[in-house]
Design a protein around this motif. Structure first.
Motif, PDB file in Angstrom:
ATOM      1  N   ILE A  32       0.830  -1.218   0.000  1.00 26.65           N
ATOM      2  CA  ILE A  32       0.000   0.000   0.000  1.00 26.65           C
ATOM      3  C   ILE A  32       0.859   1.260   0.000  1.00 26.65           C
ATOM      4  O   ILE A  32       0.523   2.241  -0.659  1.00 26.65           O
ATOM      5  CB  ILE A  32      -0.976  -0.007   1.193  1.00 26.65           C
ATOM      6  CG1 ILE A  32      -2.075  -1.038   0.948  1.00 26.65           C
ATOM      7  CG2 ILE A  32      -1.590   1.361   1.410  1.00 26.65           C
ATOM      8  CD1 ILE A  32      -3.100  -1.154   2.065  1.00 26.65           C
ATOM      9  N   ARG A  33       1.979   1.241   0.725  1.00 27.01           N
ATOM     10  CA  ARG A  33       2.824   2.462   0.767  1.00 27.01           C
ATOM     11  C   ARG A  33       3.337   2.814  -0.624  1.00 27.01           C
ATOM     12  O   ARG A  33       3.499   3.978  -0.961  1.00 27.01           O
ATOM     13  CB  ARG A  33       3.951   2.316   1.783  1.00 27.01           C
ATOM     14  CG  ARG A  33       5.087   1.433   1.364  1.00 27.01           C
ATOM     15  CD  ARG A  33       6.264   1.501   2.361  1.00 27.01           C
ATOM     16  NE  ARG A  33       7.280   0.584   1.979  1.00 27.01           N
ATOM     17  CZ  ARG A  33       7.409  -0.650   2.465  1.00 27.01           C
ATOM     18  NH1 ARG A  33       6.557  -1.096   3.365  1.00 27.01           N
ATOM     19  NH2 ARG A  33       8.378  -1.428   2.049  1.00 27.01           N
ATOM     20  N   HIS A  34       3.592   1.801  -1.455  1.00 26.54           N
ATOM     21  CA  HIS A  34       4.047   2.073  -2.820  1.00 26.54           C
ATOM     22  C   HIS A  34       2.903   2.606  -3.673  1.00 26.54           C
ATOM     23  O   HIS A  34       3.109   3.514  -4.491  1.00 26.54           O
ATOM     24  CB  HIS A  34       4.650   0.811  -3.440  1.00 26.54           C
ATOM     25  CG  HIS A  34       5.909   0.373  -2.764  1.00 26.54           C
ATOM     26  ND1 HIS A  34       6.215  -0.941  -2.576  1.00 26.54           N
ATOM     27  CD2 HIS A  34       6.927   1.077  -2.213  1.00 26.54           C
ATOM     28  CE1 HIS A  34       7.374  -1.033  -1.946  1.00 26.54           C
ATOM     29  NE2 HIS A  34       7.823   0.183  -1.711  1.00 26.54           N
ATOM     30  N   LEU A  35       1.709   2.067  -3.484  1.00 24.65           N
ATOM     31  CA  LEU A  35       0.548   2.586  -4.220  1.00 24.65           C
ATOM     32  C   LEU A  35       0.269   4.032  -3.828  1.00 24.65           C
ATOM     33  O   LEU A  35      -0.033   4.873  -4.682  1.00 24.65           O
ATOM     34  CB  LEU A  35      -0.681   1.713  -3.960  1.00 24.65           C
ATOM     35  CG  LEU A  35      -0.602   0.283  -4.510  1.00 24.65           C
ATOM     36  CD1 LEU A  35      -1.788  -0.531  -4.025  1.00 24.65           C
ATOM     37  CD2 LEU A  35      -0.533   0.306  -6.021  1.00 24.65           C
ATOM     38  N   PRO A  47      11.271   1.838  -4.757  1.00 22.50           N
ATOM     39  CA  PRO A  47      12.615   1.258  -4.751  1.00 22.50           C
ATOM     40  C   PRO A  47      13.481   1.612  -5.960  1.00 22.50           C
ATOM     41  O   PRO A  47      14.679   1.413  -5.923  1.00 22.50           O
ATOM     42  CB  PRO A  47      12.365  -0.247  -4.717  1.00 22.50           C
ATOM     43  CG  PRO A  47      10.931  -0.449  -4.482  1.00 22.50           C
ATOM     44  CD  PRO A  47      10.231   0.829  -4.720  1.00 22.50           C
ATOM     45  N   GLY A  48      12.919   2.121  -7.030  1.00 22.80           N
ATOM     46  CA  GLY A  48      13.700   2.486  -8.205  1.00 22.80           C
ATOM     47  C   GLY A  48      12.796   2.628  -9.411  1.00 22.80           C
ATOM     48  O   GLY A  48      11.611   2.280  -9.372  1.00 22.80           O
ATOM     49  N   ASP A  49      13.357   3.146 -10.502  1.00 22.06           N
ATOM     50  CA  ASP A  49      12.565   3.380 -11.713  1.00 22.06           C
ATOM     51  C   ASP A  49      12.007   2.094 -12.306  1.00 22.06           C
ATOM     52  O   ASP A  49      10.883   2.066 -12.797  1.00 22.06           O
ATOM     53  CB  ASP A  49      13.405   4.111 -12.767  1.00 22.06           C
ATOM     54  CG  ASP A  49      13.556   5.588 -12.466  1.00 22.06           C
ATOM     55  OD1 ASP A  49      12.808   6.106 -11.612  1.00 22.06           O
ATOM     56  OD2 ASP A  49      14.419   6.225 -13.093  1.00 22.06           O
ATOM     57  N   VAL A  50      12.784   1.030 -12.279  1.00 22.33           N
ATOM     58  CA  VAL A  50      12.314  -0.240 -12.839  1.00 22.33           C
ATOM     59  C   VAL A  50      11.093  -0.719 -12.066  1.00 22.33           C
ATOM     60  O   VAL A  50      10.091  -1.138 -12.654  1.00 22.33           O
ATOM     61  CB  VAL A  50      13.441  -1.297 -12.811  1.00 22.33           C
ATOM     62  CG1 VAL A  50      12.927  -2.662 -13.221  1.00 22.33           C
ATOM     63  CG2 VAL A  50      14.587  -0.871 -13.704  1.00 22.33           C
ATOM     64  N   TYR A  51      11.168  -0.617 -10.732  1.00 16.31           N
ATOM     65  CA  TYR A  51      10.036  -1.022  -9.909  1.00 16.31           C
ATOM     66  C   TYR A  51       8.852  -0.087 -10.129  1.00 16.31           C
ATOM     67  O   TYR A  51       7.702  -0.539 -10.194  1.00 16.31           O
ATOM     68  CB  TYR A  51      10.414  -1.038  -8.425  1.00 16.31           C
ATOM     69  CG  TYR A  51      11.259  -2.225  -8.049  1.00 16.31           C
ATOM     70  CD1 TYR A  51      10.672  -3.456  -7.790  1.00 16.31           C
ATOM     71  CD2 TYR A  51      12.640  -2.116  -7.951  1.00 16.31           C
ATOM     72  CE1 TYR A  51      11.444  -4.555  -7.447  1.00 16.31           C
ATOM     73  CE2 TYR A  51      13.416  -3.203  -7.609  1.00 16.31           C
ATOM     74  CZ  TYR A  51      12.812  -4.419  -7.352  1.00 16.31           C
ATOM     75  OH  TYR A  51      13.573  -5.507  -7.021  1.00 16.31           O
ATOM     76  N   ALA A  52       9.119   1.198 -10.221  1.00 12.78           N
ATOM     77  CA  ALA A  52       8.032   2.160 -10.440  1.00 12.78           C
ATOM     78  C   ALA A  52       7.282   1.820 -11.719  1.00 12.78           C
ATOM     79  O   ALA A  52       6.043   1.786 -11.730  1.00 12.78           O
ATOM     80  CB  ALA A  52       8.591   3.581 -10.505  1.00 12.78           C
ATOM     81  N   ARG A  53       8.007   1.551 -12.774  1.00 14.08           N
ATOM     82  CA  ARG A  53       7.371   1.214 -14.056  1.00 14.08           C
ATOM     83  C   ARG A  53       6.575  -0.088 -13.942  1.00 14.08           C
ATOM     84  O   ARG A  53       5.454  -0.200 -14.442  1.00 14.08           O
ATOM     85  CB  ARG A  53       8.419   1.106 -15.156  1.00 14.08           C
ATOM     86  CG  ARG A  53       9.114   2.439 -15.419  1.00 14.08           C
ATOM     87  CD  ARG A  53      10.232   2.335 -16.437  1.00 14.08           C
ATOM     88  NE  ARG A  53       9.649   2.576 -17.747  1.00 14.08           N
ATOM     89  CZ  ARG A  53       9.573   1.680 -18.713  1.00 14.08           C
ATOM     90  NH1 ARG A  53      10.067   0.474 -18.550  1.00 14.08           N
ATOM     91  NH2 ARG A  53       9.028   1.978 -19.862  1.00 14.08           N
TER      92      ARG A  53
END
Length: 127
Positions: A32-35, A47-53
């Motif tokens: 949820i914190r990432h959402l 955690p990084g651009d790859v994860y964000a994408r």
């Protein structure tokens, strides 16, 4: 468009479909914190651009959006913001360099003149 506006658009789609963040989290296996970070435009909290994408792609699938189109939109916003930051950074470096040049002391030149004068005096006395 900013990252905040991009995230707000995703949030509006989610809310329009009556989905809660916990439901999206369960279906995507994204914390949820990432959402929340995506929806608030705080991509640096991920955690990084790859994860964000990857997170955005999964999130788009749940919202019945085209994942590739959504990621491309994210990339376009991020590239534009990175270019703006780079431009600001370059201008600030240039300003600092100019400030240093303006405040440079005359002491190096004065010391060179004194050394040359002393050499001249020594040469005239011993020759």
């Amino acid at each position: 468009m900013s990252l905040e506006e991009f995230g707000a658009g995703l949030r509006a789609k989610r809310e329009g479909q009556g989905l809660s963040l916990s439901e999206v989290s369960e279906r995507t296996r994204i914390h949820i914190r990432h959402l929340r970070a995506i929806e608030s435009g705080e991509i640096a909290a991920l955690p990084g651009d790859v994860y964000a994408r990857a997170f955005i792609k999964h999130y788009a699938r749940i919202l019945n959006l085209d994942p590739e189109e959504t990621v491309n939109e994210f990339d376009a916003v991020k590239v534009r913001l990175d270019q703006e930051r780079e431009g600001r950074s370059h201008r600030s470096r240039r300003k600092r360099r100019r400030a240093r040049q303006k405040t440079r002391s005359a002491w190096p030149w004065i010391s060179v003149i004194i050394v040359l004068a002393l050499l001249g005096i020594l040469l005239t006395r011993f020759l």
